[in-house]
Design a protein around this motif. Structure first.
Motif, PDB file in Angstrom:
ATOM      1  N   LEU A  40     -39.600  -1.254  -3.400  1.00  0.00           N
ATOM      2  CA  LEU A  40     -40.148  -2.600  -3.559  1.00  0.00           C
ATOM      3  C   LEU A  40     -39.659  -3.527  -2.451  1.00  0.00           C
ATOM      4  O   LEU A  40     -40.440  -4.322  -1.899  1.00  0.00           O
ATOM      5  N   LEU A  41     -38.390  -3.430  -2.109  1.00  0.00           N
ATOM      6  CA  LEU A  41     -37.850  -4.243  -1.019  1.00  0.00           C
ATOM      7  C   LEU A  41     -38.536  -3.913   0.299  1.00  0.00           C
ATOM      8  O   LEU A  41     -38.830  -4.816   1.110  1.00  0.00           O
ATOM      9  N   GLN A  42     -38.813  -2.638   0.507  1.00  0.00           N
ATOM     10  CA  GLN A  42     -39.507  -2.241   1.732  1.00  0.00           C
ATOM     11  C   GLN A  42     -40.920  -2.812   1.772  1.00  0.00           C
ATOM     12  O   GLN A  42     -41.397  -3.252   2.833  1.00  0.00           O
ATOM     13  N   LYS A  43     -41.603  -2.855   0.645  1.00  0.00           N
ATOM     14  CA  LYS A  43     -42.942  -3.448   0.601  1.00  0.00           C
ATOM     15  C   LYS A  43     -42.898  -4.938   0.917  1.00  0.00           C
ATOM     16  O   LYS A  43     -43.761  -5.463   1.640  1.00  0.00           O
ATOM     17  N   VAL A  44     -41.907  -5.638   0.363  1.00  0.00           N
ATOM     18  CA  VAL A  44     -41.779  -7.074   0.642  1.00  0.00           C
ATOM     19  C   VAL A  44     -41.520  -7.299   2.131  1.00  0.00           C
ATOM     20  O   VAL A  44     -42.084  -8.215   2.756  1.00  0.00           O
ATOM     21  N   ALA A  49     -43.535  -8.941   7.520  1.00  0.00           N
ATOM     22  CA  ALA A  49     -43.907  -8.572   8.883  1.00  0.00           C
ATOM     23  C   ALA A  49     -45.400  -8.800   9.120  1.00  0.00           C
ATOM     24  O   ALA A  49     -45.802  -9.278  10.201  1.00  0.00           O
ATOM     25  N   ASP A  50     -46.235  -8.489   8.138  1.00  0.00           N
ATOM     26  CA  ASP A  50     -47.680  -8.707   8.292  1.00  0.00           C
ATOM     27  C   ASP A  50     -48.008 -10.195   8.429  1.00  0.00           C
ATOM     28  O   ASP A  50     -48.834 -10.589   9.272  1.00  0.00           O
ATOM     29  N   VAL A  51     -47.384 -11.030   7.597  1.00  0.00           N
ATOM     30  CA  VAL A  51     -47.633 -12.473   7.678  1.00  0.00           C
ATOM     31  C   VAL A  51     -47.146 -13.025   9.014  1.00  0.00           C
ATOM     32  O   VAL A  51     -47.821 -13.858   9.645  1.00  0.00           O
ATOM     33  N   ALA A  52     -45.984 -12.553   9.454  1.00  0.00           N
ATOM     34  CA  ALA A  52     -45.470 -13.018  10.752  1.00  0.00           C
ATOM     35  C   ALA A  52     -46.398 -12.600  11.885  1.00  0.00           C
ATOM     36  O   ALA A  52     -46.610 -13.352  12.853  1.00  0.00           O
ATOM     37  N   THR A  53     -46.978 -11.406  11.780  1.00  0.00           N
ATOM     38  CA  THR A  53     -47.914 -10.950  12.810  1.00  0.00           C
ATOM     39  C   THR A  53     -49.168 -11.821  12.842  1.00  0.00           C
ATOM     40  O   THR A  53     -49.660 -12.210  13.925  1.00  0.00           O
ATOM     41  N   SER A  54     -49.700 -12.151  11.663  1.00  0.00           N
ATOM     42  CA  SER A  54     -50.880 -13.032  11.599  1.00  0.00           C
ATOM     43  C   SER A  54     -50.550 -14.414  12.161  1.00  0.00           C
ATOM     44  O   SER A  54     -51.367 -15.022  12.887  1.00  0.00           O
ATOM     45  N   LEU A 119     -41.922 -15.454   1.542  1.00  0.00           N
ATOM     46  CA  LEU A 119     -41.648 -14.014   1.479  1.00  0.00           C
ATOM     47  C   LEU A 119     -40.271 -13.676   2.052  1.00  0.00           C
ATOM     48  O   LEU A 119     -39.588 -12.762   1.555  1.00  0.00           O
ATOM     49  N   THR A 120     -39.884 -14.384   3.074  1.00  0.00           N
ATOM     50  CA  THR A 120     -38.556 -14.142   3.647  1.00  0.00           C
ATOM     51  C   THR A 120     -37.464 -14.475   2.641  1.00  0.00           C
ATOM     52  O   THR A 120     -36.488 -13.724   2.475  1.00  0.00           O
ATOM     53  N   LEU A 121     -37.607 -15.588   1.931  1.00  0.00           N
ATOM     54  CA  LEU A 121     -36.631 -15.955   0.908  1.00  0.00           C
ATOM     55  C   LEU A 121     -36.628 -14.937  -0.231  1.00  0.00           C
ATOM     56  O   LEU A 121     -35.559 -14.545  -0.726  1.00  0.00           O
ATOM     57  N   ALA A 122     -37.828 -14.505  -0.641  1.00  0.00           N
ATOM     58  CA  ALA A 122     -37.910 -13.498  -1.704  1.00  0.00           C
ATOM     59  C   ALA A 122     -37.267 -12.183  -1.261  1.00  0.00           C
ATOM     60  O   ALA A 122     -36.590 -11.499  -2.054  1.00  0.00           O
ATOM     61  N   SER A 123     -37.462 -11.833  -0.001  1.00  0.00           N
ATOM     62  CA  SER A 123     -36.865 -10.606   0.514  1.00  0.00           C
ATOM     63  C   SER A 123     -35.343 -10.700   0.522  1.00  0.00           C
ATOM     64  O   SER A 123     -34.645  -9.736   0.170  1.00  0.00           O
ATOM     65  N   GLN A 124     -34.836 -11.865   0.897  1.00  0.00           N
ATOM     66  CA  GLN A 124     -33.383 -12.036   0.905  1.00  0.00           C
ATOM     67  C   GLN A 124     -32.806 -11.973  -0.500  1.00  0.00           C
ATOM     68  O   GLN A 124     -31.768 -11.349  -0.736  1.00  0.00           O
ATOM     69  N   ARG A 125     -33.493 -12.630  -1.452  1.00  0.00           N
ATOM     70  CA  ARG A 125     -33.020 -12.573  -2.832  1.00  0.00           C
ATOM     71  C   ARG A 125     -33.093 -11.152  -3.392  1.00  0.00           C
ATOM     72  O   ARG A 125     -32.174 -10.690  -4.090  1.00  0.00           O
ATOM     73  N   LEU A 126     -34.187 -10.473  -3.089  1.00  0.00           N
ATOM     74  CA  LEU A 126     -34.331  -9.105  -3.562  1.00  0.00           C
ATOM     75  C   LEU A 126     -33.277  -8.198  -2.936  1.00  0.00           C
ATOM     76  O   LEU A 126     -32.736  -7.311  -3.602  1.00  0.00           O
ATOM     77  N   GLN A 127     -32.979  -8.433  -1.658  1.00  0.00           N
ATOM     78  CA  GLN A 127     -31.942  -7.651  -0.994  1.00  0.00           C
ATOM     79  C   GLN A 127     -30.589  -7.860  -1.678  1.00  0.00           C
ATOM     80  O   GLN A 127     -29.826  -6.901  -1.892  1.00  0.00           O
TER      81      GLN A 127
END
Length: 268
Positions: A40-44, A49-54, A119-127
């Motif tokens: 799940l963390l890898q998906k987030v 990364a996808d949003v940053a690319t867009s 998403l970055t904040l969610a990724s940090q919390r999930l991490q």
């Protein structure tokens, strides 16, 4: 009929649940849960990364449109300087359309930027949660392993484990066989001593013979002891003969007969 089917279904589920409980290892379950959290963390992270690319693509498009807008502005100024108001008006019209596109892209850029931050904040919390779960998982696994080892040691000491139970039964059987053999051996000795059984080797004795042999041995010891005492005390030959019994009397008779048979010589 439906009641029977429901009951059978309940029994089947109960037995299946019990079998699953026996087969389930909490350590494996924790590792599986940790693996799913990592996925799940890898998906987030891929989403970030996808949003940053867009967002980066929008920035590139905005830079290109801003460059075109600046170029059209310069062209309009040159056309107006040359007295070509019509060309200047066309350049400014195109520039206005580009500015509208740039404004739309800026709005999309802000939306993507906000989504990326979320998403970055969610990724940090999930991490952080995954790291905490990993620490807790390892602690629970270590505690479970220690408890399992302690339980096995306790079962081994108490003898209730399957392996130690088999060993205990083997020891009990060996002790029972040993006791049985000892009892059989004692019974055979008693039967031989009582004469109920014959000893083909002739080495066994009945009670009467054994008692007579013991008395005879004790009497010989007493006689030998009395003789030695008489010799040490310097007793007479008569005392020694009295101690030795018939053996002493026969010895004295032989000595007297020898004295009578011996030749006498006259004194010259």
């Amino acid at each position: 009929m439906s009641g029977i089917m429901k009951r059978m279904g309940m029994i089947f589920r109960a037995k299946a649940n019990k079998a699953l409980d026996r087969a389930e290892d909490p350590r494996e379950t924790l590792d599986y849960s940790y693996q799913k959290q990592l996925e799940l963390l890898q998906k987030v992270r891929r989403g970030v990364a996808d949003v940053a690319t867009s967002r980066k693509r929008l920035e590139l498009q905005m830079n290109q449109l801003n460059s075109q807008s600046s170029k059209l502005e310069e062209q309009g100024k040159k056309a107006l300087a040359l007295g070509r108001e019509d060309l200047a008006r066309e350049a400014l019209t195109r520039r206005a359309a580009l500015q509208q596109q740039i404004a739309d892209l800026e709005q999309q850029h802000e939306t993507l930027q906000a989504e990326e931050n979320k998403l970055t904040l969610a990724s940090q919390r999930l991490q952080a949660k995954v790291d905490a779960f990993r620490t807790k998982k390892e602690t629970i696994k270590a505690t479970y392993t220690a408890a399992q080892a302690q339980t096995r040691i306790g079962e081994a000491f108490s003898g209730i484990s399957e392996e130690m139970g088999d060993v205990g039964m083997a020891i009990q059987r060996a002790e029972d066989k040993t006791a049985q053999l000892q009892a059989r051996s004692g019974a055979i000795d008693e039967l031989l001593a009582s004469g109920a059984l014959d000893d083909p080797t002739g080495t066994s004795k009945d009670d009467l013979t054994a008692e007579l042999d013991r008395i005879s041995g004790n009497a010989d010891v007493e006689i030998e002891l009395a003789r030695m005492k008489a010799e040490l005390s310097g007793g007479s030959a008569a005392e020694r003969q009295a101690i030795e019994g018939g053996t002493g009397s026969r010895g004295a008779a032989r000595e007297e007969g020898q004295q009578q048979d011996s030749p006498k010589f006259d004194k010259q």
